[in-house]
Scaffold this active site. Structure first.
Site, short mmCIF file in Angstrom:
data_model
loop_
_atom_site.label_atom_id
_atom_site.label_comp_id
_atom_site.label_asym_id
_atom_site.label_seq_id
_atom_site.Cartn_x
_atom_site.Cartn_y
_atom_site.Cartn_z
N GLU A 40 0.75 -1.42 -0.01
CA GLU A 40 -0.03 -0.13 0.02
C GLU A 40 0.66 1.22 0.13
OE1 GLU A 40 -3.40 0.04 2.76
OE2 GLU A 40 -4.22 -1.71 1.87
N GLU B 38 -5.65 -8.61 0.41
CA GLU B 38 -6.10 -8.18 1.64
C GLU B 38 -7.92 -7.81 1.37
OE1 GLU B 38 -4.59 -5.10 4.30
OE2 GLU B 38 -2.71 -5.57 3.90
C1 BG6 Z 1 -4.47 -2.35 4.96
C2 BG6 Z 1 -3.20 -2.36 5.53
O1 BG6 Z 1 -4.82 -0.99 4.69
O2 BG6 Z 1 -5.58 -2.50 5.96
C3 BG6 Z 1 -3.20 -3.22 6.97
O3 BG6 Z 1 -2.32 -3.23 4.75
C4 BG6 Z 1 -4.39 -2.87 7.90
O4 BG6 Z 1 -1.93 -3.10 7.49
C5 BG6 Z 1 -5.61 -3.19 7.02
O5 BG6 Z 1 -4.36 -3.38 9.02
C6 BG6 Z 1 -7.15 -2.84 7.89
O6 BG6 Z 1 -6.70 -1.47 8.54
P1 BG6 Z 1 -6.98 -0.91 9.84
O7 BG6 Z 1 -6.62 0.42 9.77
O8 BG6 Z 1 -8.28 -1.24 10.24
O9 BG6 Z 1 -5.92 -1.81 10.36
#
Ligand code: BG6
Length: 470
Positions: free
Chosen positions: A165, A370
């Protein structure tokens, strides 16, 4: 498109799950590890820091056993640069490298394909003190670091990811957390850093191909489709502006080795264009990804800018992530989608659209690295965690993935966030994502016991049935 018949998921589909080093490992200063920039962040009072996280560093064998029981075919994790090269570059810390060797071997012994992210937000603090990504020397440091990993693990790791990201780090640096003093770099500085990351990424992709003939490498950008709020042509332009600046401008350089024309003209107009050294354009062309990884959580809906300060608003009331830019776009509401407890849009169909657009644009295989739903899961008195909302969220996204495959998208795997509960980037431990619950609170570490959530059983069945039993 409504099909008369649906093809199944491919037999070798990588049903997986994800984490990142600093969010799961803990052991933040053990066995020679140096601090990274995330270790040095300010944490809102009462929220978890990254010192112990989910204690995976000490419990990785138990965790991998659970991943095997879940049926994972792939596990996407990141390597902490600070464990391997505590000085950011130069001398290798054998203990750090050894941890990842053991983790990778443990995965392989269970038939789980390791998918390794080289860098997931956790730049060595020692490099940050020397200017971080503003300093061109960090490009060389990243290439050295990647070389160490390719040499150490190139014989057993097939799937590599460069930078997680990059677009979040550049466009929403506050999403990674607040540096001490609370001051984030200016846009001018951030775009210069971004250029250095792009050059570093291209060099690392070329190096991977040189050193790991069987290796495959790609970028991992948070990628999403933008809807226009109305059919007003200016809303359409605004949605295209933001989709390009937020997503394609990063992926275009990674895949095509050149800046996106709209993004470049925006940078020139705003006096944000990075300084390029002679030779950079040629270096960018060296990077040839084998696949594109996308992190997909939600879509956004966009309206034309009104050209004043009212264009700017906080995403879902979260002041760390400001949306909108005068003259470019403003965020709008979408009445046709749901939202998570944290205000993130839930849009499974948007995943199909995003996959179609990514495939059409780059003609490369796609790995979802993800996707998931953050929620304050609760451990019940009877020892269960009933995260039916997570099952429903993923069920709908998997359904859309199958449709995207039928649309002609070469989707090679799905690694939702997260394999196990981890610390959220800036919203502590209560915001959970895992299939496995970790028994700890924000600050009370309790016993860090692992407990399977209801979604664990669901995902296990889904994988065992090659995606059929949803
Ligand atoms: C992504 C990241 O943007 O979202 C992760 O690569 C992150 O590291 C995930 O944990 C979820 O976001 P958050 O802010 O809820 O942890």
């Amino acid at each position: 498109m409504i099909y008369q018949r649906l093809n199944d998921f491919p037999k070798d589909f990588l049903w997986g799950a994800s984490t990142s080093a600093y969010q799961v490992e803990g052991a933040w200063d053990e066995d020679g590890k140096s601090p990274s920039i995330v270790d040095m962040l300010d944490h809102p009072p009462g929220t978890a820091d990254f010192k112990v996280a989910s204690d995976h560093y000490h419990r990785f064998r138990e965790d991998v056993k659970l991943f095997a029981e879940l049926g994972l075919k792939a596990y996407r994790f990141s390597i902490a640069w600070t464990r391997v090269l505590p000085n950011g570059t130069g001398e290798v810390n054998a203990a750090g490298l050894n941890f990842y060797r053991q983790l990778i071997d443990e995965l392989l012994s269970h038939g789980i394909e390791p998918v390794v992210t080289l860098y997931h937000f956790d730049l060595p603090y020692v490099l940050e003190q020397q200017g971080g990504w503003s300093n061109r020397a960090t490009i060389d440091a990243f290439v050295d670091y990647a070389g160490v990993l390719f040499d150490a693990f190139g014989d057993r790791v097939k799937y590599w990811l460069t930078i997680n990201e990059q677009n979040t780090m550049i466009l929403h640096p506050g999403a990674i957390g607040t540096p001490k003093g609370g001051v984030l770099p200016s846009k001018r500085v951030l775009y210069q850093q971004s250029h250095h990351m792009l050059v570093a990424q291209a060099r690392v992709m070329a190096l991977c191909h040189q050193r790991c003939p069987a290796g495959k490498i790609g970028p991992a950008i948070n990628t999403t489709s933008m809807y226009q709020e109305t059919c007003h042509p200016l809303d359409a332009i605004a949605a295209h502006n933001w989709e390009t600046l937020r997503c394609w401008s990063f992926l275009d350089v990674a895949v095509h080795g050149r800046y996106n024309p709209l993004a470049w003209h925006y940078l020139l107009d705003r006096e944000l264009a990075p300084q390029m050294e002679p030779g950079d354009a040629a270096l960018l062309l060296q990077g040839k990804p084998d696949y594109v990884a996308i992190n997909y959580y939600s879509t956004a809906t966009i309206a034309a800018s009104r050209g004043d300060a009212s264009d700017i608003s906080a995403r879902a009331g979260d002041q760390q992530i400001m949306l909108g830019e005068s003259g470019v776009y403003r965020a709008a509401e979408n009445p046709f989608v749901g939202k998570t407890r944290y205000g993130w849009v839930i849009d499974p169909v948007g995943l199909r659209l995003t996959l179609r657009k990514t495939a059409e644009r780059y003609h490369l295989p796609i790995l979802i690295t993800e996707n998931g739903i953050g929620a304050p899961d609760e451990l019940q008195a009877d020892g269960t965690i009933n995260d039916d909302y997570r099952i429903e969220f993923m069920r709908q996204h998997v359904e859309q993935m199958q449709l995207a495959i039928n649309d002609g998208v070469e989707l090679i795997g799905y690694c939702p966030w997260a394999a196990i509960d981890v610390v959220s980037t800036h919203q502590g431990y209560a915001k959970r994502y895992g299939f496995v619950y970790v028994n700890r609170g924000e600050q009370d570490l309790k016993d860090l016991r692992r407990i399977k959530k209801r979604s664990f059983d669901w995902y296990q069945r889904l994988i065992a049935s090659d995606g059929r039993q949803r």
